[in-house]
Design an enzyme around this catalytic site. Structure first.
Site, PDB file in Angstrom:
ATOM      1  N   ARG A   1      55.581  41.856  38.213  1.00 16.84           N
ATOM      2  CA  ARG A   1      55.960  41.941  36.807  1.00 16.84           C
ATOM      3  C   ARG A   1      55.259  43.157  36.219  1.00 16.84           C
ATOM      4  O   ARG A   1      54.492  43.830  36.890  1.00 16.84           O
ATOM      5  CB  ARG A   1      55.671  40.651  36.010  1.00 16.84           C
ATOM      6  CG  ARG A   1      54.648  39.701  36.533  1.00 16.84           C
ATOM      7  CD  ARG A   1      53.233  40.162  36.344  1.00 16.84           C
ATOM      8  NE  ARG A   1      53.022  40.705  35.018  1.00 16.84           N
ATOM      9  CZ  ARG A   1      52.183  41.662  34.724  1.00 16.84           C
ATOM     10  NH1 ARG A   1      51.444  42.220  35.681  1.00 16.84           N
ATOM     11  NH2 ARG A   1      52.033  42.108  33.507  1.00 16.84           N
ATOM     12  N   GLY A   2      55.530  43.422  34.940  1.00 16.02           N
ATOM     13  CA  GLY A   2      54.974  44.622  34.324  1.00 16.02           C
ATOM     14  C   GLY A   2      55.976  45.765  34.481  1.00 16.02           C
ATOM     15  O   GLY A   2      56.563  45.940  35.560  1.00 16.02           O
ATOM     16  N   ALA A   3      56.123  46.545  33.401  1.00 16.96           N
ATOM     17  CA  ALA A   3      57.217  47.523  33.333  1.00 16.96           C
ATOM     18  C   ALA A   3      57.282  48.470  34.541  1.00 16.96           C
ATOM     19  O   ALA A   3      58.321  48.610  35.192  1.00 16.96           O
ATOM     20  CB  ALA A   3      57.091  48.323  32.036  1.00 16.96           C
TER      21      ALA A   3
ATOM     22  N   ASN B   1      56.553  45.044  23.464  1.00 19.11           N
ATOM     23  CA  ASN B   1      55.501  44.627  24.402  1.00 19.11           C
ATOM     24  C   ASN B   1      55.443  43.104  24.381  1.00 19.11           C
ATOM     25  O   ASN B   1      56.161  42.439  23.617  1.00 19.11           O
ATOM     26  CB  ASN B   1      54.158  45.259  24.002  1.00 19.11           C
ATOM     27  CG  ASN B   1      53.139  45.152  25.115  1.00 19.11           C
ATOM     28  OD1 ASN B   1      53.392  45.541  26.249  1.00 19.11           O
ATOM     29  ND2 ASN B   1      51.962  44.609  24.812  1.00 19.11           N
ATOM     30  N   LYS B   2      54.584  42.551  25.209  1.00 19.88           N
ATOM     31  CA  LYS B   2      54.498  41.089  25.357  1.00 19.88           C
ATOM     32  C   LYS B   2      54.407  40.391  23.994  1.00 19.88           C
ATOM     33  O   LYS B   2      53.720  40.860  23.092  1.00 19.88           O
ATOM     34  CB  LYS B   2      53.289  40.753  26.231  1.00 19.88           C
ATOM     35  CG  LYS B   2      53.111  39.304  26.593  1.00 19.88           C
ATOM     36  CD  LYS B   2      54.332  38.649  27.192  1.00 19.88           C
ATOM     37  CE  LYS B   2      54.819  39.329  28.456  1.00 19.88           C
ATOM     38  NZ  LYS B   2      56.165  38.823  28.879  1.00 19.88           N
TER      39      LYS B   2
ATOM     40  N   ASP C   1      56.853  47.880  27.104  1.00 21.84           N
ATOM     41  CA  ASP C   1      57.954  47.668  28.046  1.00 21.84           C
ATOM     42  C   ASP C   1      59.135  48.567  27.734  1.00 21.84           C
ATOM     43  O   ASP C   1      59.939  48.866  28.604  1.00 21.84           O
ATOM     44  CB  ASP C   1      58.370  46.191  28.019  1.00 21.84           C
ATOM     45  CG  ASP C   1      57.219  45.319  28.486  1.00 21.84           C
ATOM     46  OD1 ASP C   1      57.070  45.104  29.689  1.00 21.84           O
ATOM     47  OD2 ASP C   1      56.405  44.913  27.620  1.00 21.84           O
TER      48      ASP C   1
ATOM     49  N   ARG D   1      65.822  41.422  34.690  1.00 19.17           N
ATOM     50  CA  ARG D   1      65.026  41.304  33.463  1.00 19.17           C
ATOM     51  C   ARG D   1      65.496  42.375  32.482  1.00 19.17           C
ATOM     52  O   ARG D   1      65.629  43.538  32.858  1.00 19.17           O
ATOM     53  CB  ARG D   1      63.524  41.447  33.779  1.00 19.17           C
ATOM     54  CG  ARG D   1      63.018  40.343  34.720  1.00 19.17           C
ATOM     55  CD  ARG D   1      61.520  40.247  34.716  1.00 19.17           C
ATOM     56  NE  ARG D   1      61.008  39.801  33.436  1.00 19.17           N
ATOM     57  CZ  ARG D   1      59.711  39.856  33.106  1.00 19.17           C
ATOM     58  NH1 ARG D   1      58.840  40.332  33.968  1.00 19.17           N
ATOM     59  NH2 ARG D   1      59.302  39.437  31.918  1.00 19.17           N
TER      60      ARG D   1
HETATM   61  O1  MRU Z   1      56.630  39.600  31.386  1.00 15.96           O
HETATM   62  P1  MRU Z   1      55.761  40.608  32.062  1.00 15.96           P
HETATM   63  O2  MRU Z   1      54.471  40.085  32.582  1.00 15.96           O
HETATM   64  O3  MRU Z   1      56.499  41.477  33.057  1.00 15.96           O
HETATM   65  O4  MRU Z   1      55.396  41.492  30.803  1.00 15.96           O
HETATM   66  C1  MRU Z   1      55.320  42.806  30.747  1.00 15.96           C
HETATM   67  C2  MRU Z   1      53.948  43.146  30.510  1.00 15.96           C
HETATM   68  O5  MRU Z   1      53.164  43.103  31.436  1.00 15.96           O
HETATM   69  C3  MRU Z   1      53.457  43.497  29.177  1.00 15.96           C
HETATM   70  O6  MRU Z   1      54.326  43.395  28.125  1.00 15.96           O
HETATM   71  C4  MRU Z   1      52.671  44.774  29.253  1.00 15.96           C
HETATM   72  O7  MRU Z   1      51.784  44.837  28.223  1.00 15.96           O
HETATM   73  C5  MRU Z   1      53.539  45.999  29.268  1.00 15.96           C
HETATM   74  S1  MRU Z   1      54.146  46.356  30.817  1.00 15.96           S
HETATM   75  C6  MRU Z   1      52.988  47.473  31.369  1.00 15.96           C
END
Ligand code: MRU
Length: 375
Positions: free
Chosen positions: A55-57, A260-261, A250, A95
């Site tokens: 996960r993570g962008a 972002n999250k 993201d 996603r």
């Molecule tokens: O749902 P996820 O864990 O894939 O979420 C994305 C993230 O990790 C966060 O929003 C993060 O701060 C930005 S992605 C580097």
């Protein structure tokens, strides 16, 4: 970055004896277990992204790029283009919010537009391009660290040796990318130069990426930190206990609105109210120059309600278990992201440097806009 003192990236390729596998760190079971998984098919990659083994962008983008590399092996010679376009569709549908995913898949499709080339050449190009995307992600994050370190250093100069207190939300460390991270890269760069830093880690309900991933990363690198409940940030800011906030992103629009999250927006509001500078760190692949108004335009993923209704963790006996935290009859909703309007963001930190979160500021660093090609 380091795990038990040994360097790891979050994704890499294992090839040999006619077999190929994309290897990843299983982020579903961190911090309790460290496990490496083999992904051997496009279907494996789709599942790994959708179910958040990765996960993570940035890491989602790199994983999708390796997915397209596997797609080049699954595609038939005659129907090559149709087959890889079908895989691209499956990967892009995993996603919706992070722009890196579609960006990486499109970059692979462009590189594989090789009329007249044979299957072997197309597969070779697929491999080289996927590796290039992964390397570029790591290098962009390393440079974000260098630019962001300067900001931390300036705050440290005024603190007479006391630690700079940095609050972060979710996980935008090396686990969210191929290496280094976005929001945490400046922290690691500062720590390496002996600039005293301390991180407030938001636990980040509902999936707890802060508690399970950010805290784990920081602990592995030896960076001082404290885990805090998501709702504690405002209180800490009111009492002068936060010098700056850095989050990842993201998707960021051409005027600087940042998805972002979920919960990031509330931190930005509290930061503004308390004069705490709020920074967003991102590699260029996270910009979406086709969008202007983030609140109106950025698609926000709504995930399974089970992520809110249940929580998992380690029992005293060491087993990982999931428990329900609400009444049997209570439904739940689960939006994965929110958008922080550009006006609350002090500056954006990308591999190209630091700029104002505005159309003018971003335009000065990215004059090529939509035709951005940086890897
Ligand atoms: O749902 P996820 O864990 O894939 O979420 C994305 C993230 O990790 C966060 O929003 C993060 O701060 C930005 S992605 C580097």
């Amino acid at each position: 970055m380091k795990v038990n003192g040994r360097h790891f990236r979050t994704i890499w390729l294992k090839e040999g004896a006619g077999k190929r596998a994309v290897q990843i760190i299983n982020q579903q079971i961190l911090p309790h277990q460290f496990e490496i998984l083999d992904l051997c098919t496009v279907a494996d990659i789709v599942r790994a992204i959708k179910d958040m083994y990765v996960r993570g962008a940035g890491l989602i983008g790199a994983t999708a790029a390796y997915g397209m590399y596997l797609a080049a092996y699954e595609a038939g010679e005659k129907a090559f283009r149709a087959d890889i376009e079908n895989s691209a569709r499956l990967l892009k549908a995993t996603r919706p919010t992070a722009s890196n995913l579609a960006w990486a898949v499109d970059a692979m499709l462009t590189a594989l537009d090789l009329p007249g080339a044979g299957l072997a050449e197309k597969r070779k190009t697929a491999l080289e391009t996927a590796e290039k995307i992964a390397d570029s992600d790591a290098e962009c994050c390393r440079r974000i660290g260098e630019h962001g370190r300067g900001i931390i250093e300036k705050i440290a100069e005024k603190k007479n040796g006391e630690a700079v207190n940095i609050l972060t939300h979710c996980n935008a460390g090396w686990l969210a990318f191929v290496d280094y991270g976005s929001a945490l890269s400046p922290v690691y760069a500062a720590f390496e130069r002996n600039i005293p830093v301390h991180v407030w880690v938001d636990e980040t309900r509902p999936r707890n990426q802060g508690a399970s991933l950010t805290a784990w990363e920081l602990a592995e690198q030896g960076v001082p930190h404290d885990l805090i409940p998501d709702n504690a940030g405002g209180h800490l800011m009111q009492h002068g206990m936060v010098d700056m906030v850095i989050t990842g992103a993201d998707r960021v629009t051409r005027r600087g609105d940042a998805a972002n999250k979920i919960g990031t927006y509330l931190k930005a509001l509290a930061a503004r109210e308390n004069n705490v500078p709020f920074y967003v760190a991102l590699p260029s692949s996270t910009f979406d120059f086709t969008m202007l108004d983030g609140v109106a335009e950025i698609p926000i993923e709504e995930r399974d309600a089970g992520e809110v209704r249940f929580i998992s963790g380690k029992t005293s006996g060491g087993a990982i278990e999931t428990v329900q935290i609400c009444p049997d009859k209570s439904p739940a909703r689960n939006w994965g992201f929110d958008v922080t309007p550009a006006r609350y963001i002090m500056a954006l930190i990308s591999e190209r440097g630091i700029c104002e979160a505005s159309e003018e500021g971003i335009g000065a660093l990215y004059s090529e806009g939509n035709s951005l090609n940086f890897f």
